[in-house]
Design an enzyme around this catalytic site. Structure first.
Site, short mmCIF file in Angstrom:
data_model
loop_
_atom_site.label_atom_id
_atom_site.label_comp_id
_atom_site.label_asym_id
_atom_site.label_seq_id
_atom_site.Cartn_x
_atom_site.Cartn_y
_atom_site.Cartn_z
N GLU A 182 33.44 38.04 68.74
CA GLU A 182 32.64 39.16 69.27
C GLU A 182 31.51 39.45 68.29
OE1 GLU A 182 33.16 43.45 71.50
OE2 GLU A 182 34.74 42.78 70.13
N HIS A 190 31.17 48.11 65.79
CA HIS A 190 30.96 47.03 64.83
C HIS A 190 29.97 47.47 63.75
CE1 HIS A 190 32.83 43.67 67.22
NE2 HIS A 190 32.71 44.61 68.15
N HIS A 200 27.33 43.86 74.27
CA HIS A 200 26.64 44.57 73.20
C HIS A 200 25.14 44.27 73.32
CE1 HIS A 200 30.13 46.10 70.99
NE2 HIS A 200 30.74 45.01 71.44
N HIS A 242 33.59 43.66 78.21
CA HIS A 242 33.93 45.06 78.51
C HIS A 242 32.87 45.78 79.37
CE1 HIS A 242 31.65 45.63 74.81
NE2 HIS A 242 32.68 45.47 74.01
N ASP A 283 42.15 51.49 79.95
CA ASP A 283 42.96 52.50 79.24
C ASP A 283 42.74 53.90 79.77
OD1 ASP A 283 40.39 52.88 78.30
OD2 ASP A 283 40.95 52.90 76.17
N HIS A 322 37.93 54.44 78.14
CA HIS A 322 36.63 53.76 78.12
C HIS A 322 35.91 53.88 79.46
CE1 HIS A 322 38.11 51.89 74.43
NE2 HIS A 322 36.89 51.44 74.21
N ASP A 326 41.41 45.29 74.21
CA ASP A 326 40.46 45.56 73.12
C ASP A 326 41.13 46.40 72.03
OD1 ASP A 326 38.12 45.54 71.65
OD2 ASP A 326 37.01 46.89 72.96
N ALA A 360 36.22 53.44 69.50
CA ALA A 360 36.33 52.37 68.51
C ALA A 360 37.48 51.46 68.93
CB ALA A 360 36.56 52.94 67.12
#
Length: 396
Positions: free
Chosen positions: A131, A143, A196, A217, A253, A256, A279, A317
């Site tokens: 990633e 990150h 990203h 994601h 979850d 997110h 994740d 995170a």
């Protein structure tokens, strides 16, 4: 069907079906017989206790658990993380790196190759998910932004030289040099995954033309509609919803992404294109506190109430869940039936990796990756087998 090497006895293939015995040979499913089918005394018997048997879960995006991250690049990290996620029904996964120095990333990748050969942690390592580090500077998420960079021929070569263990790389198509790298990844058989990113629809489609066929994601750390003068320009999110040639993942979850947004994506896209991933980071399975994302030199994150956020509380995170949590969420919060929820965690990720011929269902001839579920009062994992070997048994 010849005499099996082992029998997983007294299991149900659906909650409302009569029990059967699953016959296993050489780590694969040979078929099933009515419960109590006679076999010789030499056959190893595993008591399924009337549980529901489902295909093992495949996690395409996972960073850590129990205080460890794969970026720690140690056998202990791979062992502890594997054992923890096996208890959540994961039978195979892609250990995932974080955006850090080249030395740290390659140390993690090389350790994964060693641990795969030695079966450290039990869970089958299908390859590594890299990633970053080729991200949009403003979409780095949790990150470390200090390590976000553009591709270089030397670093690219080191990734390509590890094509036997690298299965997937997440990168931003609009970053200079990435489109060329995507073409090289496609030739090497490595799955290029957009993420990203601040890419427009056109830049995303250009990457698709170069061989990119997945998005990381969905909804998280990616571009969406922006206005340029009076015009609305679609981003990576809209490209993903529009294009069934793009497969993607959801961190289901319920933090997110809301159930409604997940259902919207599933309404827009073909079922085969969306899988669940955890994740999960090193705070999974740990008490509330402060943990680093990535290596111990990584970015700090606060875990409160099982939710991991960055220090300024502007973003998540990663997560602290296991695959069983995602399946349970789909059933309880999104009104999925059990079979549909399990497909998002098993057959669909297997197909995305091109492994549906040997994983993702309980059909004869496939790997004996099996999870036994107690479905009442809440869905819980009672046993996990990978290639016929028991990784987790709740009764022990």
């Amino acid at each position: 069907m010849s005499e099996p090497a082992a029998v997983l006895a007294n299991v149900r293939l659906a909650p409302d079906q009569d029990p059967v015995d699953l016959h296993l040979t050489e780590g694969r499913i040979a078929g099933h017989r009515p419960a109590g089918w006679p076999v010789s005394a030499a056959v190893r018997k595993i008591d399924g206790r009337g549980c529901v048997a489902v295909p093992g879960f495949i996690d395409l995006h996972v960073h850590g658990a129990r205080g460890f991250d794969f970026m720690d690049a140690s056998e202990e990290a791979f062992r502890v993380i594997g054992e923890y996620h096996a208890a959540g029904g994961t039978t195979s996964y892609l250990p995932t790196t974080a955006t850090e120095s080249p030395e740290a990333i390659f140390a993690c990748i090389d350790q994964a190759e060693r641990c795969r050969a030695q079966k450290i942690g039990g869970v089958e390592i299908l390859g590594v998910h890299v990633e970053g580090p080729y991200m949009a500077p403003r979409k780095h998420g949790c990150h470390d932004p200090g390590f976000v960079r553009e591709p270089s021929s030397g670093e690219n070569r080191k990734f390509l030289d590890r094509a036997s263990i690298i299965r997937r790389i997440t990168l931003a198509p609009e970053v200079p040099g990435v489109q060329t790298f995507i073409r090289e990844l496609a030739k090497a058989g490595i799955l290029a995954s957009g993420g990203h990113s601040e890419a427009t629809l056109d830049q995303t489609r250009e990457a698709m033309g170069n061989g990119m066929r997945m998005i990381t994601h969905l909804y998280s750390a990616m571009s969406t509609i922006v206005k340029m003068g009076p015009f609305r320009v679609p981003g990576m999110l809209e490209a993903t919803l529009l294009e069934d040639r793009l497969e993607t993942e959801l961190i289901a979850d319920l933090k997110h992404v809301s159930p409604e947004l997940m259902l919207l994506a599933m309404k827009a896209k073909a079922e085969r294109t969306i899988c669940f991933v955890t994740d999960a980071m090193r705070g999974a399975g740990m008490p509330d506190g402060t943990y680093t994302f990535g290596s111990l030199r990584g970015t700090p994150a606060i875990v409160e109430g099982g939710v991991a956020r960055n220090l300024d509380n502007t973003g998540f995170a990663s997560s602290t869940v296991r695959m069983i949590d995602l399946v349970r969420n789909a059933v309880e919060a999104m009104d999925f039936d059990l079979a549909a929820a399990v497909r998002r965690a098993s057959l669909i990720p297997a197909a995305i990796l091109g492994l549906a011929d040997r994983k993702g269902s309980l059909d004869a001839g496939k790997d004996a990756d099996i999870v036994l579920l107690d479905t009442k009062p809440r869905m819980e994992v009672r046993m996990t087998l990978s290639r016929g070997e028991v990784l987790y048994d709740a009764s022990r």
